[in-house]
Design an enzyme around this catalytic site. Structure first.
Site, PDB file in Angstrom:
ATOM      1  N   GLY A 217       0.850  -1.448   0.098  1.00  0.00           N
ATOM      2  CA  GLY A 217      -0.059   0.020   0.096  1.00  0.00           C
ATOM      3  C   GLY A 217       0.738   1.279   0.076  1.00  0.00           C
ATOM      4  N   ASN A 218       0.155   2.392   0.206  1.00  0.00           N
ATOM      5  CA  ASN A 218       1.062   3.629   0.200  1.00  0.00           C
ATOM      6  C   ASN A 218       0.366   4.603   1.405  1.00  0.00           C
ATOM      7  OD1 ASN A 218      -1.158   5.672  -0.966  1.00  0.00           O
ATOM      8  ND2 ASN A 218      -0.673   3.923  -2.777  1.00  0.00           N
ATOM      9  N   ARG A 219       0.884   5.737   1.520  1.00  0.00           N
ATOM     10  CA  ARG A 219       0.474   6.358   2.614  1.00  0.00           C
ATOM     11  C   ARG A 219      -0.681   7.670   2.356  1.00  0.00           C
ATOM     12  NH1 ARG A 219       4.173   6.188   6.732  1.00  0.00           N
ATOM     13  NH2 ARG A 219       6.298   5.240   6.155  1.00  0.00           N
ATOM     14  N   SER A 220      -1.178   7.612   1.399  1.00  0.00           N
ATOM     15  CA  SER A 220      -2.413   8.453   1.055  1.00  0.00           C
ATOM     16  C   SER A 220      -3.629   8.349   1.922  1.00  0.00           C
ATOM     17  CB  SER A 220      -2.738   8.212  -0.477  1.00  0.00           C
ATOM     18  OG  SER A 220      -3.882   9.104  -0.722  1.00  0.00           O
ATOM     19  N   ALA A 284      -3.642   7.799  -5.271  1.00  0.00           N
ATOM     20  CA  ALA A 284      -2.158   7.201  -5.263  1.00  0.00           C
ATOM     21  C   ALA A 284      -2.398   6.022  -5.700  1.00  0.00           C
ATOM     22  CB  ALA A 284      -1.416   7.449  -4.011  1.00  0.00           C
TER      23      ALA A 284
END
Ligand code: C5P
Length: 412
Positions: A217-220, A284
């Site tokens: 995943g990502n931090r968005s 994102a």
């Protein structure tokens, strides 16, 4: 330093009045001057001393107090914005009829400032033809109705009628004020510039599954995408939000499609794009996903000390939508980069613009800067907007809501 604006918070007599304290507090913390006008019924639900302490101003209720200073019109005349939260079925009916039998009614009638209403009542009352007709009258006058949400009501029942979450009411109100920071009155006519337009927004960050319990995943957080949705709603647009793993609530009046992975986002965006006038890809999206998803949980005793993942490229949703757009459709992409040098950041943006084929690209820096996280998961953002030719057409920094409004100016 920003000039404080005057916000009048009208509180009417519903159980949700206790939540109005958080609305008042949020405006005060935002640096605005807040005056509470509460109906007598509202003060049966929430105490005047609480509201006076939180608003840092006297709370007015009585029409026949302060007559010498013509208070029944003075409060409305100095307002840059009026928010009525909660707005009961009774207060909505009075507003629709233009009644002025209490201080709040007088204040609203004497004001030309934009008006935001957050209804709160039981589902039967919200669905009653009288309320439906009254709300339609208010909408036709350009009044912004936020919510109501659907959920648990005061009793054991559940349904439409729950007051929208205070942070969403505040965000919509500030979006209206941010459109015309020094003249709330002008905002009344300016804020509906997206009326009749359908705005499709992607928000959040995709998660690419590895096995039933793990993902890449990502931090968005989705805050910028949700701010865009709120701002577009406040400016009169119909909004569809394709939401991937948001950490913030979805505004009530948007049509929302929940997705998890990039592939799911591609499908949802492609379907919704057919009816959209404006598409904003604020999400994102993972560039790569695991080549295969394990059916059972990956076991470290079976894998050993090193786990090598094989990843395959995800489709580029923005580039695909841009390539297949229908005439007149406006497409805006984002470029979140960790590049610290401003010139190199813009150069990356220009290269990306050429690859994506969208109309505008919103370039912003993300990651850790001097020990602080910027861009992702924070309240504020700073962006530079490039057009197709790579020319800077707009720069904005501040709350994600004010940045959202600058981006929407490209579509207005
Ligand atoms: O290439 P990059 O990920 O930096 O591009 C960012 C922009 O492209 C964003 O608007 C993002 O939503 C979009 N994007 C996409 N599909 C991908 C990757 C990014 O639509 N697979």
């Amino acid at each position: 330093m920003k000039t404080p604006r005057t916000i009048v918070v009208g509180i009417t007599g519903g159980i949700a009045a206790y939540k109005a304290v958080n609305i008042v507090r949020a405006f005060v913390l935002h640096g605005d001057s807040v005056h509470v006008v509460a109906t007598a019924a509202a003060l049966r639900f929430v105490g005047k001393p609480t509201l006076e302490a939180i608003s840092r101003n006297p709370v007015h209720t009585d029409l026949y107090e302060g007559v010498a200073e013509v208070r029944h019109v003075a409060i409305g005349q100095c307002a840059d914005l009026i928010v009525v939260a909660p707005a009961t079925a009774n207060s909505i009916a009075k507003l629709a009829a233009g009644l002025a039998d209490d201080l709040l009614g007088n204040t609203i009638l004497a004001s030309t400032a934009p008006l935001v209403i957050a209804p709160a009542m039981h589902t039967e009352m919200w669905n009653n033809p009288a309320t439906v007709a009254n709300v339609a009258v208010l909408r036709s006058r350009g009044i912004t109705i936020v919510g109501p949400g659907v959920g648990r009501l005061t009793g054991t029942d559940t349904g439409a009628g729950r007051m929208e979450e205070p942070e969403i009411i505040v965000a919509v109100a500030l979006a209206i004020l941010d459109r015309a920071p020094s003249a709330g009155k002008a905002a009344a006519s300016a804020r509906q510039d997206l009326a009749g337009r359908h705005v499709l927004i992607s928000a959040g960050g995709t998660r690419e599954p590895l096995d039933p319990v793990r993902y890449l995943g990502n931090r968005s957080s989705g805050m910028q995408g949700v701010a865009l949705a709120q701002a577009a709603l406040a400016r009169g647009a119909r909004v569809t939000l394709v939401a991937a793993n948001l950490e913030v609530p979805v505004p009530t009046n948007v049509s929302c499609v929940l997705v998890g992975s990039a592939q799911e986002m591609l499908e949802a965006m492609t379907t919704a794009a057919a009816a959209a006038d404006v598409i904003i890809m604020a999400a994102a999206v993972a560039d790569y996903r695991p080549k295969s998803v394990q059916l059972g949980k990956i076991k470290k005793d079976e894998v050993g000390d090193t786990l090598t993942l094989e990843l395959v490229k995800n489709p580029d949703i923005l580039a695909g939508l841009s390539a297949s757009r229908r005439p007149g459709q406006l497409i805006i992409g984002f470029a979140a980069e960790t590049e610290a040098d401003a010139d190199r950041l813009l150069a990356l943006g220009r290269e990306k613009m050429a690859r994506k084929g969208c109309d505008f690209l919103v370039v912003n820096r993300v990651g850790y800067v001097d020990g602080e996280t910027v861009g992702f998961g924070t309240e504020r953002n700073a962006v530079t907007v490039l057009d197709r030719g790579g020319v800077i057409v707009n720069e904005a920094s501040g709350s994600k809501m004010s940045v959202a409004n600058c981006i929407l100016d490209l579509a207005g």
